[in-house]
Design an enzyme around this catalytic site. Structure first.
Site, PDB file in Angstrom:
ATOM      1  N   SER A   9       0.836  -1.191   0.000  1.00  0.00           N
ATOM      2  CA  SER A   9       0.000   0.000   0.000  1.00  0.00           C
ATOM      3  C   SER A   9       0.874   1.246   0.000  1.00  0.00           C
ATOM      4  O   SER A   9       1.614   1.515   0.948  1.00  0.00           O
ATOM      5  CB  SER A   9      -0.911   0.005   1.233  1.00  0.00           C
ATOM      6  N   HIS A  34      -1.240  -1.107  -4.376  1.00  0.00           N
ATOM      7  CA  HIS A  34      -2.515  -0.757  -3.752  1.00  0.00           C
ATOM      8  C   HIS A  34      -2.496   0.744  -3.466  1.00  0.00           C
ATOM      9  O   HIS A  34      -1.600   1.263  -2.788  1.00  0.00           O
ATOM     10  CB  HIS A  34      -2.709  -1.554  -2.456  1.00  0.00           C
ATOM     11  N   ASP A  36      -4.585   4.032  -2.083  1.00  0.00           N
ATOM     12  CA  ASP A  36      -5.706   4.473  -1.248  1.00  0.00           C
ATOM     13  C   ASP A  36      -6.070   5.921  -1.525  1.00  0.00           C
ATOM     14  O   ASP A  36      -5.265   6.824  -1.287  1.00  0.00           O
ATOM     15  CB  ASP A  36      -5.319   4.349   0.234  1.00  0.00           C
ATOM     16  N   MET A  38      -8.645   8.875  -0.436  1.00  0.00           N
ATOM     17  CA  MET A  38      -9.580   9.259   0.634  1.00  0.00           C
ATOM     18  C   MET A  38     -10.069  10.689   0.420  1.00  0.00           C
ATOM     19  O   MET A  38      -9.312  11.513  -0.099  1.00  0.00           O
ATOM     20  CB  MET A  38      -8.866   9.196   1.986  1.00  0.00           C
ATOM     21  N   HIS A  67      -8.232   1.776  -4.324  1.00  0.00           N
ATOM     22  CA  HIS A  67      -9.227   1.624  -3.258  1.00  0.00           C
ATOM     23  C   HIS A  67      -9.805   2.998  -2.954  1.00  0.00           C
ATOM     24  O   HIS A  67      -9.131   3.835  -2.355  1.00  0.00           O
ATOM     25  CB  HIS A  67      -8.503   1.018  -2.041  1.00  0.00           C
ATOM     26  N   MET A  69     -11.947   5.421  -0.985  1.00  0.00           N
ATOM     27  CA  MET A  69     -12.658   5.654   0.271  1.00  0.00           C
ATOM     28  C   MET A  69     -13.289   7.030   0.162  1.00  0.00           C
ATOM     29  O   MET A  69     -12.882   7.996   0.824  1.00  0.00           O
ATOM     30  CB  MET A  69     -11.668   5.573   1.453  1.00  0.00           C
ATOM     31  N   MET A 138     -12.051  -5.101   4.833  1.00  0.00           N
ATOM     32  CA  MET A 138     -11.269  -4.183   5.673  1.00  0.00           C
ATOM     33  C   MET A 138     -11.022  -4.838   7.025  1.00  0.00           C
ATOM     34  O   MET A 138     -11.961  -5.178   7.746  1.00  0.00           O
ATOM     35  CB  MET A 138     -12.010  -2.855   5.872  1.00  0.00           C
ATOM     36  N   GLY A 143      -9.075   4.551   6.631  1.00  0.00           N
ATOM     37  CA  GLY A 143      -8.713   5.956   6.839  1.00  0.00           C
ATOM     38  C   GLY A 143      -7.254   6.153   7.191  1.00  0.00           C
ATOM     39  O   GLY A 143      -6.690   7.196   6.895  1.00  0.00           O
ATOM     40  N   PHE A 144      -6.650   5.154   7.811  1.00  0.00           N
ATOM     41  CA  PHE A 144      -5.268   5.316   8.265  1.00  0.00           C
ATOM     42  C   PHE A 144      -4.483   4.023   8.114  1.00  0.00           C
ATOM     43  O   PHE A 144      -5.039   2.939   8.280  1.00  0.00           O
ATOM     44  CB  PHE A 144      -5.247   5.734   9.746  1.00  0.00           C
ATOM     45  N   GLY A 145      -3.190   4.176   7.837  1.00  0.00           N
ATOM     46  CA  GLY A 145      -2.297   3.035   7.851  1.00  0.00           C
ATOM     47  C   GLY A 145      -1.827   2.796   9.282  1.00  0.00           C
ATOM     48  O   GLY A 145      -2.077   3.613  10.173  1.00  0.00           O
ATOM     49  N   GLY A 146      -1.165   1.673   9.484  1.00  0.00           N
ATOM     50  CA  GLY A 146      -0.517   1.426  10.765  1.00  0.00           C
ATOM     51  C   GLY A 146      -1.422   1.048  11.924  1.00  0.00           C
ATOM     52  O   GLY A 146      -0.999   1.103  13.075  1.00  0.00           O
ATOM     53  N   ASP A 176      -7.263  -5.939   3.762  1.00  0.00           N
ATOM     54  CA  ASP A 176      -6.636  -4.619   3.823  1.00  0.00           C
ATOM     55  C   ASP A 176      -6.624  -4.068   5.245  1.00  0.00           C
ATOM     56  O   ASP A 176      -7.663  -3.727   5.794  1.00  0.00           O
ATOM     57  CB  ASP A 176      -7.397  -3.669   2.887  1.00  0.00           C
ATOM     58  N   GLY A 177      -5.402  -3.991   5.811  1.00  0.00           N
ATOM     59  CA  GLY A 177      -5.231  -3.362   7.114  1.00  0.00           C
ATOM     60  C   GLY A 177      -4.559  -4.268   8.129  1.00  0.00           C
ATOM     61  O   GLY A 177      -5.040  -5.365   8.420  1.00  0.00           O
ATOM     62  N   GLY A 178      -3.417  -3.833   8.617  1.00  0.00           N
ATOM     63  CA  GLY A 178      -2.738  -4.557   9.694  1.00  0.00           C
ATOM     64  C   GLY A 178      -2.186  -5.919   9.308  1.00  0.00           C
ATOM     65  O   GLY A 178      -1.972  -6.766  10.172  1.00  0.00           O
ATOM     66  N   GLY A 198       0.869  -2.175   4.082  1.00  0.00           N
ATOM     67  CA  GLY A 198       1.432  -0.826   4.016  1.00  0.00           C
ATOM     68  C   GLY A 198       2.616  -0.688   4.941  1.00  0.00           C
ATOM     69  O   GLY A 198       3.772  -0.877   4.554  1.00  0.00           O
ATOM     70  N   SER A 199       2.323  -0.381   6.206  1.00  0.00           N
ATOM     71  CA  SER A 199       3.391  -0.145   7.187  1.00  0.00           C
ATOM     72  C   SER A 199       4.338  -1.325   7.297  1.00  0.00           C
ATOM     73  O   SER A 199       5.547  -1.134   7.425  1.00  0.00           O
ATOM     74  CB  SER A 199       2.804   0.080   8.580  1.00  0.00           C
TER      75      SER A 199
HETATM   76  C1  DX5 Z   1      -6.549   1.964   5.242  1.00  0.00           C
HETATM   77  C2  DX5 Z   1      -6.073   1.646   3.867  1.00  0.00           C
HETATM   78  C3  DX5 Z   1      -5.021   0.601   3.802  1.00  0.00           C
HETATM   79  C4  DX5 Z   1      -3.746   0.981   4.506  1.00  0.00           C
HETATM   80  C5  DX5 Z   1      -3.161  -0.275   5.071  1.00  0.00           C
HETATM   81  O1  DX5 Z   1      -7.616   2.826   5.159  1.00  0.00           O
HETATM   82  O2  DX5 Z   1      -7.147   1.182   3.081  1.00  0.00           O
HETATM   83  O3  DX5 Z   1      -4.753   0.210   2.468  1.00  0.00           O
HETATM   84  O4  DX5 Z   1      -2.806   1.601   3.674  1.00  0.00           O
HETATM   85  O5  DX5 Z   1      -2.070   0.054   5.831  1.00  0.00           O
HETATM   86  P1  DX5 Z   1      -1.422  -0.923   6.897  1.00  0.00           P
HETATM   87  O6  DX5 Z   1      -0.956  -2.135   6.160  1.00  0.00           O
HETATM   88  O7  DX5 Z   1      -0.342  -0.099   7.469  1.00  0.00           O
HETATM   89  O8  DX5 Z   1      -2.510  -1.271   7.905  1.00  0.00           O
HETATM   90 ZN    ZN Z   2      -6.683   0.270   1.092  1.00  0.00          ZN
END
Ligand code: DX5
Ligand code: ZN
Length: 220
Positions: A9, A34, A36, A38, A67, A69, A138, A143-146, A176-178, A198-199
């Site tokens: 991501s 990927h 994102d 927003m 993606h 959002m 999801m 909304g946020f990574g990490g 998607d996420g974590g 992502g992170s």
């Molecule tokens: C969150 C995004 C994800 C995000 C994932 O709203 O849709 O794609 O970048 O980031 P990580 O892998 O850090 O949770």
């Molecule tokens: Zn995403």
């Protein structure tokens, strides 16, 4: 069985060195980008928009998985097709006429994805699953990574896999996420096809190796 895919991501990339990070993904074992997008309305954050996606498309040489959002995504389907999206994912929660939206995405030559927030039940896709190329489950609130992975995702994915099989659909399941090395295998075991990370990728010391290892775990 087909390979499980890894989609780094770009939200977690270093935006001041975006071309470098894109080249890293190009030269890695990653399968997709990927991306994102927003709007600060559907989710409480704003990431980046069209000019940045245009710049990414110019350098990226793998599938571009966008993606969205954003509220009322129908307004921008043609735009995202022009910007080089190969897969366009909209949120179930942001679409009043989901079936129409999916057809509009496909008519622009893209694969159509639907993302589900953590609170949204899989059952809502019962009547559209055969029209959906990818479901993005999801595993954090968008909304946020990490953020940390929501454990309920496993049972959701298993349920979705059952629905896909029962309906004879060829829909891919994306998480998607974590996502990390800790949950990748368990996610694949319950039915995941694509892991967004992502992170976990971009904050690691050796990003190329992290992608390779994650892909290895997912396909072990
Ligand atoms: C969150 C995004 C994800 C995000 C994932 O709203 O849709 O794609 O970048 O980031 P990580 O892998 O850090 O949770
Ligand atoms: Zn995403």
């Amino acid at each position: 069985m087909s390979s499980k895919l890894i989609a780094p991501s770009i939200l977690a990339a270093d935006f001041a060195n975006l071309q470098r990070d894109i080249e890293m993904v190009n030269n890695s074992e990653a399968d997709w980008f990927h991306i994102d997008i927003m709007d600060g309305v559907f989710v409480p954050n704003i990431s980046f928009g069209m000019p940045v996606l245009k710049a990414i498309s110019k350098h990226a040489n793998k599938t571009i998985d966008v993606h969205l959002m954003i509220v009322d995504p129908d307004r921008y389907i043609k735009t995202f097709a022009k910007l080089g999206s190969n897969i366009l994912t909209v949120h179930y929660e942001a679409c009043t006429h989901l079936h129409r939206t999916l057809q509009a995405i496909k008519s622009e030559g893209m694969k159509a994805g639907v993302a589900l927030n953590p609170h949204t039940n899989i059952n809502v896709l019962e009547d559209t699953i055969n029209d959906i190329d990818l479901v993005c489950v999801m595993s954090v609130n968008p909304g946020f990574g990490g953020q940390s992975f929501i454990e309920n995702t496993y049972s959701k994915v298993a349920k979705l896999k059952e629905l896909i099989t029962q309906k004879g659909a060829s829909t891919l399941i994306e998480i998607d996420g974590g996502v990390t090395d800790k949950n990748a295998k368990a996610l694949v075991d319950v039915g995941a096809d694509v892991l967004v990370a992502g992170s976990y990728v971009f904050k690691s010391d050796n990003q190329t190796q992290t992608i390779k290892d994650l892909r290895g775990i997912a396909n072990s």
